[in-house]
Design a protein around this motif. Sequence first.
Motif, short mmCIF file in Angstrom:
data_model
loop_
_atom_site.label_atom_id
_atom_site.label_comp_id
_atom_site.label_asym_id
_atom_site.label_seq_id
_atom_site.Cartn_x
_atom_site.Cartn_y
_atom_site.Cartn_z
N VAL A 74 -9.01 -3.84 3.12
CA VAL A 74 -9.14 -4.05 1.68
C VAL A 74 -7.88 -4.72 1.13
O VAL A 74 -7.95 -5.66 0.32
CB VAL A 74 -9.39 -2.71 0.96
CG1 VAL A 74 -9.37 -2.90 -0.56
CG2 VAL A 74 -10.70 -2.09 1.41
N LEU A 87 -14.55 7.24 0.98
CA LEU A 87 -13.48 6.60 0.22
C LEU A 87 -14.04 6.12 -1.11
O LEU A 87 -15.08 5.46 -1.16
CB LEU A 87 -12.91 5.44 1.02
CG LEU A 87 -11.82 4.61 0.35
CD1 LEU A 87 -10.54 5.43 0.19
CD2 LEU A 87 -11.52 3.35 1.19
N LEU A 134 0.85 -1.19 0.00
CA LEU A 134 0.00 0.00 0.00
C LEU A 134 0.88 1.23 0.00
O LEU A 134 1.71 1.41 0.90
CB LEU A 134 -0.90 0.01 1.24
CG LEU A 134 -1.73 1.27 1.47
CD1 LEU A 134 -2.78 1.44 0.37
CD2 LEU A 134 -2.40 1.22 2.85
N LEU A 170 -8.74 5.30 -3.79
CA LEU A 170 -7.99 4.05 -3.71
C LEU A 170 -7.95 3.43 -5.10
O LEU A 170 -8.98 3.29 -5.76
CB LEU A 170 -8.66 3.10 -2.73
CG LEU A 170 -7.87 1.85 -2.34
CD1 LEU A 170 -6.58 2.22 -1.62
CD2 LEU A 170 -8.71 0.93 -1.46
N GLU A 220 -9.45 0.68 7.55
CA GLU A 220 -10.37 0.24 6.49
C GLU A 220 -9.61 -0.16 5.24
O GLU A 220 -9.90 -1.19 4.61
CB GLU A 220 -11.36 1.36 6.16
CG GLU A 220 -12.30 1.03 5.02
CD GLU A 220 -13.21 2.18 4.64
OE1 GLU A 220 -14.01 2.01 3.69
OE2 GLU A 220 -13.13 3.26 5.27
N VAL A 221 -8.61 0.65 4.88
CA VAL A 221 -7.85 0.37 3.65
C VAL A 221 -6.98 -0.87 3.83
O VAL A 221 -6.81 -1.67 2.89
CB VAL A 221 -7.01 1.59 3.25
CG1 VAL A 221 -6.14 1.29 2.06
CG2 VAL A 221 -7.93 2.78 2.95
N LEU A 251 -3.28 4.83 -2.12
CA LEU A 251 -4.27 5.64 -1.40
C LEU A 251 -3.83 7.09 -1.42
O LEU A 251 -2.70 7.41 -1.03
CB LEU A 251 -4.39 5.16 0.05
CG LEU A 251 -5.23 6.02 1.00
CD1 LEU A 251 -6.70 5.97 0.62
CD2 LEU A 251 -5.03 5.56 2.45
N LEU A 280 -8.36 6.56 8.22
CA LEU A 280 -8.76 5.74 7.08
C LEU A 280 -7.97 4.44 6.98
O LEU A 280 -8.41 3.47 6.35
CB LEU A 280 -8.56 6.51 5.78
CG LEU A 280 -9.47 7.72 5.55
CD1 LEU A 280 -8.88 8.61 4.46
CD2 LEU A 280 -10.87 7.26 5.16
N GLU A 326 -13.11 4.30 -5.02
CA GLU A 326 -12.18 3.67 -5.96
C GLU A 326 -12.02 4.60 -7.16
O GLU A 326 -13.01 5.18 -7.63
CB GLU A 326 -12.69 2.31 -6.41
CG GLU A 326 -11.74 1.62 -7.38
CD GLU A 326 -12.20 0.22 -7.78
OE1 GLU A 326 -11.54 -0.36 -8.65
OE2 GLU A 326 -13.21 -0.26 -7.23
N VAL A 386 0.79 5.25 0.38
CA VAL A 386 -0.10 6.22 1.03
C VAL A 386 0.44 7.63 0.80
O VAL A 386 1.62 7.89 1.08
CB VAL A 386 -0.20 5.94 2.54
CG1 VAL A 386 -1.22 6.87 3.17
CG2 VAL A 386 -0.55 4.49 2.81
N LEU A 427 -1.85 -1.35 -3.88
CA LEU A 427 -2.87 -0.31 -3.82
C LEU A 427 -2.21 1.04 -3.60
O LEU A 427 -1.16 1.14 -2.95
CB LEU A 427 -3.85 -0.58 -2.68
CG LEU A 427 -4.55 -1.94 -2.65
CD1 LEU A 427 -5.51 -2.00 -1.47
CD2 LEU A 427 -5.27 -2.22 -3.96
#
Length: 266
Positions: free
Chosen positions: A165, A190, A136, A243, A161-162, A177, A158, A192, A138, A175
């Motif tokens: 995912v 949030l 991820l 995201l 939650e991410v 973010l 956040l 996509e 960020v 991913l």
Amino acid sequence: MAHSRRLRALITNDDGIDSPGLHALADGARAAGFEVVIAAPHVDASGVGGSVLSIRDGNRTRVHSRELAGLPGVPAYAVEGHPAFIVHSAGRGWLDPEPDVVLSGINLGANLGHAVLHSGTVNAVLAGLMHGWRGLAVSLDLTDPAPENPHWDTVLHLLPEVLDVLLAAPDPAALSLNVPNLPIAEVGELREAGLSTFGTVQVRVDHRSGEHGEVLHSESAKMSTPLEPGRDAALLAAGHPTLTELVGVTDRPGVLDRVAPSRRAG
């Protein structure tokens, strides 16, 4: 990805070991239950993309152990190399045990559109794909110069939650973010988002001559073209965290099939 042990997160970035965003991300990962190890460039390495360059003396790259304020007991290393180099090193025998995930950031500025090609923050997690790791990247949408008190708290709000995912995604997955620099109460839901054609900043490069010889002079400016609806730059500008799942280097079969057989035969 079910484990009987705690998942291990490699925390890195391209802004360097002293970036407050790196420290905030490590703190957030710890709060989410990860075992954390930090390894980041010893100096700012923004814009290096997927470079695996390091400062070498023969086969050696210097690593400096650090103790970071607010992160007691967390192993931390300042590495004289770029983010993708650090991630590859972790997968080539340096870190034992290896990380389960790569968390990169929190970047001082958004990483949007196809311009993520140039981001060391993003390419750290793409490098992790090569080792089978989820990752991820960020980024916080900060102006230049950055404000005195960025909303790291909004990102950390956040983050759980991410991360859910990320851990639910097929292995491996990368991913990205992007979070608006707004108080938690003012942030939209949030969303996509697909990648914009570019990012939000356009760079013009001029060839100039003067007393210092010939130079390439770069100047950045906000994009003058309208933002593309539903894409990352437009959604972020509207106050939504975005995201995006990114795909690393891959191949596309059929390159010779697009040429007539008679032409291939010469």
